[in-house]
Design a protein around this motif. Structure first.
Motif, PDB file in Angstrom:
ATOM      1  N   UNK A 145       4.262   6.292  -4.996  1.00 49.53           N
ATOM      2  CA  UNK A 145       4.746   7.517  -4.802  1.00 49.53           C
ATOM      3  C   UNK A 145       3.847   8.619  -4.162  1.00 49.53           C
ATOM      4  N   UNK A 146       2.829   8.684  -4.780  1.00 48.58           N
ATOM      5  CA  UNK A 146       1.993   9.701  -4.445  1.00 48.58           C
ATOM      6  C   UNK A 146       0.311   9.041  -4.092  1.00 48.58           C
ATOM      7  N   UNK A 147       0.316   9.006  -2.624  1.00 50.44           N
ATOM      8  CA  UNK A 147      -0.915   8.367  -2.247  1.00 50.44           C
ATOM      9  C   UNK A 147      -2.153   9.306  -2.619  1.00 50.44           C
ATOM     10  N   UNK A 148      -3.047   8.572  -3.035  1.00 54.62           N
ATOM     11  CA  UNK A 148      -4.248   9.391  -3.744  1.00 54.62           C
ATOM     12  C   UNK A 148      -5.565   8.944  -2.804  1.00 54.62           C
ATOM     13  N   UNK A 149      -6.232   9.938  -2.233  1.00 55.11           N
ATOM     14  CA  UNK A 149      -7.355   9.772  -1.605  1.00 55.11           C
ATOM     15  C   UNK A 149      -8.259   8.812  -2.516  1.00 55.11           C
ATOM     16  N   UNK A 150      -9.016   7.847  -1.725  1.00 50.92           N
ATOM     17  CA  UNK A 150      -9.832   6.835  -2.123  1.00 50.92           C
ATOM     18  C   UNK A 150     -11.146   7.306  -2.366  1.00 50.92           C
ATOM     19  N   UNK A 167      -4.616  -1.716  -1.622  1.00 52.86           N
ATOM     20  CA  UNK A 167      -3.503  -2.433  -2.488  1.00 52.86           C
ATOM     21  C   UNK A 167      -4.216  -3.400  -3.029  1.00 52.86           C
ATOM     22  N   UNK A 168      -5.150  -3.888  -2.867  1.00 54.62           N
ATOM     23  CA  UNK A 168      -5.753  -5.145  -3.495  1.00 54.62           C
ATOM     24  C   UNK A 168      -6.667  -4.375  -4.716  1.00 54.62           C
ATOM     25  N   UNK A 169      -7.302  -3.379  -4.259  1.00 58.21           N
ATOM     26  CA  UNK A 169      -8.002  -2.728  -5.429  1.00 58.21           C
ATOM     27  C   UNK A 169      -7.167  -1.988  -6.639  1.00 58.21           C
ATOM     28  N   UNK A 228       0.700  -1.169   0.034  1.00 59.28           N
ATOM     29  CA  UNK A 228       0.008  -0.131  -0.052  1.00 59.28           C
ATOM     30  C   UNK A 228       0.893   1.354   0.031  1.00 59.28           C
ATOM     31  N   UNK A 229       0.277   2.322  -0.661  1.00 58.15           N
ATOM     32  CA  UNK A 229       1.116   3.686  -0.771  1.00 58.15           C
ATOM     33  C   UNK A 229       1.917   3.935   0.623  1.00 58.15           C
ATOM     34  N   UNK A 230       1.172   4.016   1.781  1.00 59.92           N
ATOM     35  CA  UNK A 230       1.754   4.224   3.014  1.00 59.92           C
ATOM     36  C   UNK A 230       2.965   3.398   3.361  1.00 59.92           C
TER      37      UNK A 230
END
Lengths: 248, 248
Positions: A199-204, A160-162, A98-100
């Motif tokens: 690198x750039x976590x995107x809001x879900x 992450x699965x998504x 996952x991004x984080x």
DNA sequence: TAAATTCGGTATGAACTCAGACCTTTATCC
DNA sequence: GGATAAAGGTCTGAGTTCATACCGAATTTA
């Protein structure tokens, strides 16, 4: 210099971009990257077994010795584990990240440029692949695979699965186009996209929106409507790109 | 085997196409092909001097030793001649070949498939490149280069020259898209196209039609009309493809 | 005319890659 | 239990490719 007797030099500014590097890395590094990408994009999900070494070596166009070194590197990096003997092989052990969970990659100017280019390129090739897929006569098995890929995206709960399911859906559409060059292009684009999203976590909050677009794309492909499929994919790419460009 | 405990194998039929060869040939062969293609496509017209060996080696991402072998091969094949000393270099001596002037290439099933794929891929990337080019803010120099490329096509008399000018026009449009990945894609497609046209002599009666389409493409790009540019390029690709598919 | 510069030409040793044969381990089939 | 098959593990010699020097030729330029 006897100016005037020589032909004009070609429009170097524009056309010398034709001479890009003949191959990026060494075969070994290239294999590591390919396989790691395939795993990260969910082509080989957690727990599945990779093809045999001999098979993989042929597919990647590389000697078995080189391929084995690549696998050894993946093993050390914790991506896979290897069992010997018949029925053995190399299995994926890496949970999707996952991004984080990942240290932020240092975003150089070159990488930034490459990413922006990937978004432009994506906007061309993915809609093209969708349109072509919609033109093909699909077998029942293919239709089922596409529907399954869509269902996987809808059912994925963890981010992450998504993400993996999303990649797989896009790769499946590309595969249905049956064009090797398009498949390669989409794979490469999805790899860049995956890197960006790490690198750039995107809001879900937009996942629902994204899922509606996926449904529209899949429906158009299954109904054999190339123009609608292209348009749906264009909208989808545009929305993702707008989000990402805003965060660069 | 403890069936059922293992995750389902991935949709191998579709997604294993992601694992394409990591690099086609040896560095040496790849260099020869790249340079020969660049010369044949008119990136370096008859009489012009190639960049210096050190420069070329860097651009192609290859050692100078390897690059020199490639140039030696081109020299033996009659593509170029080399002069030493300052101001020297490697100059193009090969006149553009006309279809009839070349022994017919043996068309294997694999090649046939690759060619058909190139036509599909082209139909995606060239219109995309044209649309993107039309979206860019062009400098005066760029506008001039594009107009010059168009004029060169219109003025070309001999078929071989027309072919080269045509390639250059398409590459120029791609270059104006300013997307490295698109440029690479178009270059690769044009190389395949060139190969096809050498193997399959096409009647010239459609050159006027083709020139009208070129004019429309260029006008749309210069006027900043992405949709029109894409459409014009699509028509152009469709017409060429129909002609070629008929002869395969 | 002499020096500097920019070319191609040559040499060398290290690293990488390849193809192929052969060995060991493990599961399955008879 | 033995034979067979299918996987990974190992070895080796040849061929490629690379980086980095250094040399020689031709052209500017001081």
């Amino acid at each position: 210099m006897t100016a005037g007797s020589l032909p004009e030099p070609p429009v170097t500014d524009l056309l010398d971009s034709v001479l890009h590097p003949v191959r990026g890395h060494h075969a070994f590094e290239a294999c590591v990257e390919r396989l790691a990408t395939a795993i990260r994009l969910g082509v080989y999900p957690l727990g599945t077994t990779l093809p045999s070494e001999r098979d993989l070596a042929i597919r990647l166009g590389v000697s078995r010795a080189t391929l084995r070194e690549a696998i050894a590197a993946l093993r050390e990096a914790g991506f896979v584990e290897t069992r010997r003997g018949r029925g053995g092989g190399t299995v994926v052990t890496q949970k999707p990240k996952t991004p984080a969970g990942r240290a932020a990659v240092r975003v150089t100017a070159a990488k930034r440029r490459a990413w922006l280019d990937a978004l432009d390129f994506r906007r061309v090739v993915e809609p093209g692949a969708a349109a072509l897929a919609a033109e093909r006569e699909l077998t029942d098995g293919q239709r089922e695979q596409l529907e399954q890929a869509l269902a996987d995206v809808n059912e994925a709960r963890k981010p992450a699965e998504h993400r993996q399911a999303d990649s797989r859906l896009h790769l499946t559409v590309a595969a249905l186009s049956a064009s090797p060059r398009l498949i390669e292009a989409v794979t490469s684009v999805q790899a860049s996209l995956h890197e960006m999203l790490l690198a750039i976590p995107v809001l879900d909050r937009n996942i629902a929106h994204s899922d509606r677009q996926h449904a529209r794309i899949v429906r158009s492909v299954l109904n054999g409507q190339p123009t609608r499929a292209r348009r749906a994919m264009e909208d989808h790419c545009d929305d993702t790109a707008a989000l990402l460009r805003g965060l660069l």
